[in-house]
Design an enzyme around this catalytic site. Sequence first.
Site, mmCIF file in Angstrom:
data_model
loop_
_atom_site.group_PDB
_atom_site.id
_atom_site.type_symbol
_atom_site.label_atom_id
_atom_site.label_comp_id
_atom_site.label_asym_id
_atom_site.label_seq_id
_atom_site.Cartn_x
_atom_site.Cartn_y
_atom_site.Cartn_z
ATOM 1 N N HIS A 100 -3.039 4.429 40.582
ATOM 2 C CA HIS A 100 -3.707 5.682 40.200
ATOM 3 C C HIS A 100 -4.904 5.848 41.121
ATOM 4 C CE1 HIS A 100 -1.395 6.001 36.422
ATOM 5 N NE2 HIS A 100 -1.467 4.686 36.430
ATOM 6 N N LEU A 101 -4.943 6.967 41.835
ATOM 7 C CA LEU A 101 -6.058 7.170 42.770
ATOM 8 C C LEU A 101 -7.047 8.238 42.303
ATOM 9 C CD1 LEU A 101 -4.341 6.718 46.255
ATOM 10 C CD2 LEU A 101 -5.353 5.023 44.735
ATOM 11 N N ARG A 102 -6.780 8.898 41.196
ATOM 12 C CA ARG A 102 -7.755 9.739 40.469
ATOM 13 C C ARG A 102 -8.187 11.013 41.178
ATOM 14 N NH1 ARG A 102 -6.018 7.241 36.158
ATOM 15 N NH2 ARG A 102 -6.962 5.237 35.728
ATOM 16 N N ASP B 59 3.838 9.062 33.901
ATOM 17 C CA ASP B 59 3.199 7.803 33.524
ATOM 18 C C ASP B 59 1.945 7.998 32.683
ATOM 19 O OD1 ASP B 59 2.825 4.894 33.734
ATOM 20 O OD2 ASP B 59 0.978 5.490 34.713
ATOM 21 N N ASN C 139 -2.888 -0.317 28.947
ATOM 22 C CA ASN C 139 -1.637 0.139 28.345
ATOM 23 C C ASN C 139 -0.498 -0.115 29.330
ATOM 24 O OD1 ASN C 139 0.546 1.481 27.297
ATOM 25 N ND2 ASN C 139 -0.483 3.449 27.050
ATOM 26 N N ASP D 18 -0.335 -1.284 38.735
ATOM 27 C CA ASP D 18 -0.854 -0.272 37.798
ATOM 28 C C ASP D 18 -2.371 -0.141 37.982
ATOM 29 O OD1 ASP D 18 -1.133 1.662 35.873
ATOM 30 O OD2 ASP D 18 -0.687 0.362 34.168
#
Lengths: 481, 343
Positions: A79-81, A170, A329, A356
Site C-alpha cells: 500500500h503506497l497511500r 483488498d 488485518n 502487505d
Amino acid sequence: MSPRAAVAARSGLEIGKPVDLDLSRTWLVDPVAGREGPAEIVVRGGVVAAVRWLRGPEAAGIDDRGIIVAPGFTDLHVHLREPGNEAAETIATGLAAAAHGGFTTVCVMPNTTPALDHPWLLDGFRAAVAGSGSPVRALPYGAATAGRAGEQLAPIGELGDAGAIGFSDDGAPIRSAPLLRSALAYAGMGGLPIVDHAEDPTLTDGAEANEGLIATALGLKGWPAAAEASAAARDVAILADVVRDVPGARLHLTHLSTGASLEVVRRAKAAGLPVTCDVTPHHLAFTDEWLAGARRFAWEALDADGAARDPWRDGVLTARPFDSSLRVNPPLRSALDATACLAALLDGTADAIATDHAPHAAVDKDVEFGLAANGISGLETALGLILEAVAAGRLPLLRAIQALTSGPARVLGARAPIAEASIMEGSPADLVVFDRSARWTVTREALASRGKNTPLVGRELPGQVLLTVAGGRLASTNPLG
Amino acid sequence: VTAARAAWPHRHLLDVDGLSWPDIELVMRTADEMVDVVAGRRAAEPVLRGVGVTILFYEASTRTRVSFELAARQLGASVVSVSAAGSSVTKGESLLDTVRTLEAEGAEMLVMRHGVSGAPYLVAEHFGGNVLNGGDGWHAHPTQALLDLYTIRAHLPSSGSGRRGTKPRGSARRDEAGGWSLAGRKVAIVGDVLHSRVARSNVWTLTAAGADLWVCGPSTLLRGFDAWARAGVGGERRFTVTSDVEAALRDADVVMTLRLQKERMASGLLPSLREYAATHGISRERLALAAPGAIVMHPGPMNEGVEIEPDVANGPQSVVTEQVANGVPIRMALLKLLRGAVA
C-alpha cells in the site's frame, strides 16, 4: 579480505543510474534453476556481463552466511497511500522503502483515495512513479469493484488494457458471491487474477485479536480463524465453477494467516484449480502473544510436541501489552498458524511471501488498540524476518528466496511486465546484494518509509541490504565496507 | 513484618496479572488500615495532600467513580473529575491529547475508565504520574477484583485442612508462612463472562489466592475461556470452565454473579433474558447447592430477576453492599501505595 570487499562498484553509485559492478566471491542464489553456490557476477552499464559459478579453490571459504546475491525481490502486496494519504506514504517514499528492503518490483493495491478504479487514474500513478526517480517497478492492481464498494464491477477490461496486473478490493473483501463470480469470469477473459482478501466480515465485526487464549485474557474481541477459512472456501468453490466456462480465470488469496485457510488452498491446488496464495513475514514470525507483550518468534513459542506455549507461564512478557503497531488485518495468529504458514511455503501451497506493507501516520496508530488503523510497515523488515526463520532452521534459504522472486513472478503470470527471476548474462541487472551476517537496528530514522508502524523498532535484524539494482539501475545502496 | 511490606514496586495499577501474591497481601493489609481511618479509629494520613488526582471516565459509572473520589479526598488529594461527555473528547480529541492536557493542568495521578481494552496501557506510556485503571473494555477492573478479594477475605478465613483435598502448590507454601489464602475454597463466577472485565481480573486474583475457580455461563458467553483454562493462567492454578451451573455452584464457598446486558440478545448470543434467568440465574434453589453459608457477590449494577433473584440479591448471604463499602478503603490503599512508589 572483509566480506564487503567482495562488492566493488566500478563507478560512483548514484540512485537511478546504470551500474557497473564486480561481485566477486559471493553466494549466488538462482531461484529458477534451484541452484545456489559461490559465484561472481559482472555488471557493465546496467547489463549483466558475466555470471560465473566458482569451483574448487576459487570457491573456498564462500558460504551462504556472508554476501548473498539474488534476483531482485517482488512484493505482491503493498500500500503506497498516494493519492489521498500522503502523510502515511507517498509513491516516492514507498519505492525508496522497497529498494531499501531489496525489492525491485512492487504490486500496488488500489485502496487509495480515490480508489484506482478508472484507467485515467493510472496516468497519475505512472506520473508519480516516474517522478520518484526510482528504478523500482511499481505495478498497479485495479479495483475489482467500482470505488471498492462491492456493488458493481470496476472497468476491469479497460484497466487491464491500461496496465493493471490484477484486481482487488483488498481491505474490503468482496462480500457478494455473485459479484465475485463475475469478477473472476470477467478478469479471466484477460487471464488476470482476482486478488481477494479472504474474510467473512459478518464474523469479524468489531474484531480486535485472533480468537483464543490471548484475546480472551486481554479482553479483546475475538477474530475467528473461521472468518478466513470460510471466505477462502467460498472463493475456491466459486472459482471451480467459473473456471469451467472461463479457463483463464485465476484467483489469488493474499495474506493467508491460518492453517485452515491454507488447507483450503492446498486441496484446491491438488484438484488442479488455478489458485495461488501468499503469506506475510509478520504472520510467519509474530504471533498473537506479542499483543500481551511477548517478543519471541513464532517458532520459539511452540512446545517440543508442537503445542502453543503460554507466555504468562513462560514469563516472556517483556514489552507493553496492547501495542497498536501489532494491530493488523488479518490479525497475528497463534504459533500453530504461523507454523502452518511456514509449512505452506515449504510444500508449495503458498507461492509467495508478500509484505502487505501498510504504512500509517502516527495519528492513526498512537491511539487505543481497538481504534488503531490496521497494518504493519513491512517492506524494509521482510528480509530480516525471513532470515530469522532461515537461521532458526525453519525455511531453507533457497525456498525463502524463491518465495520472494520466482514465486510471485509465477503468481503474476506471463502478462506482467517483470524481469525473469534469474540473473542472466545479457539481461539488465535486477538483483539484490545483502550481507546475511550483518545485523542492523530497526529505528524510525533507518526506515525510508513514512510508516514507522512496526513492532520491530528498536530490534536488531540480520541481513543488511547492501545494493538493490532494478532494471540495471541503482535503486538503493548502503555504505560499503 | 516481611520485606514485602515496605516494597510496592508498581508505578501504575493497570491490571492484576502483574501483581505478585506479596503485592496483593500488601494491598489487603494497607486496606485494613484504611478501614480504620474511614471508621475514625485511626488518624487520617493525608499522604496525598496537594496531589492532583484526576478521574477521567469515558463510560458511565456510579460506584467506582464515587468510590475513587471519596478515597482520594480522604487522603487529602485535590480531585478533578472529568467525564467524556462533558469534555473536548466529544470534539474528537485523541486520548493522548486529552491526557497531555490534564497533565498540564496538574494531574499527577490519573484514574481512568475507558471502553477500549488496553487504553490505560497507552496512557501509562505517555503520562508522567501514576495511572489507575478504573476499568478498560472487557479487559480488566483491578480495583474491583481487589475489593472482591478483600470482601471474601473478611468472610472466609484460611481453610486449614483444605476440605476439598489437594491444595495447589503455590498456596500450600503460603499457608506454611502463615498467610491467608483461598486454598481449599471453591469460587464460582456465573454470568456474562465473555464481556466482563470483572471476571477477567478476578481470574488472576482468585487463582493467585489459591482458590478452586469455576467460571460458568452459557457457551456463547464463555467463548475463549476454555483455551485460557487449558493454558492454566500462567502456572499451577485451578481454573475450570463450564456451562453447567449446578456443577459450578455445588459446594461453592463464594458465588459471584455478573451483570447481563440487554444488548447480548440483539447480537444473537442469547435467546432471551427469560431463558437466561431460567438456565443461569442465581435463585434460592440454586444457591442451596453451594456450601452452607456461602457468600453471594455482584459487582453491580444488578439486574434483579435476570442474573440474580431479588431474594438472593438482598438475602442473608449477599455481601453486595459490603463490596461497595470496601471500594473506598481498597482504593485509598492503592492510591497511597502507588504514590509511595513514585516518591
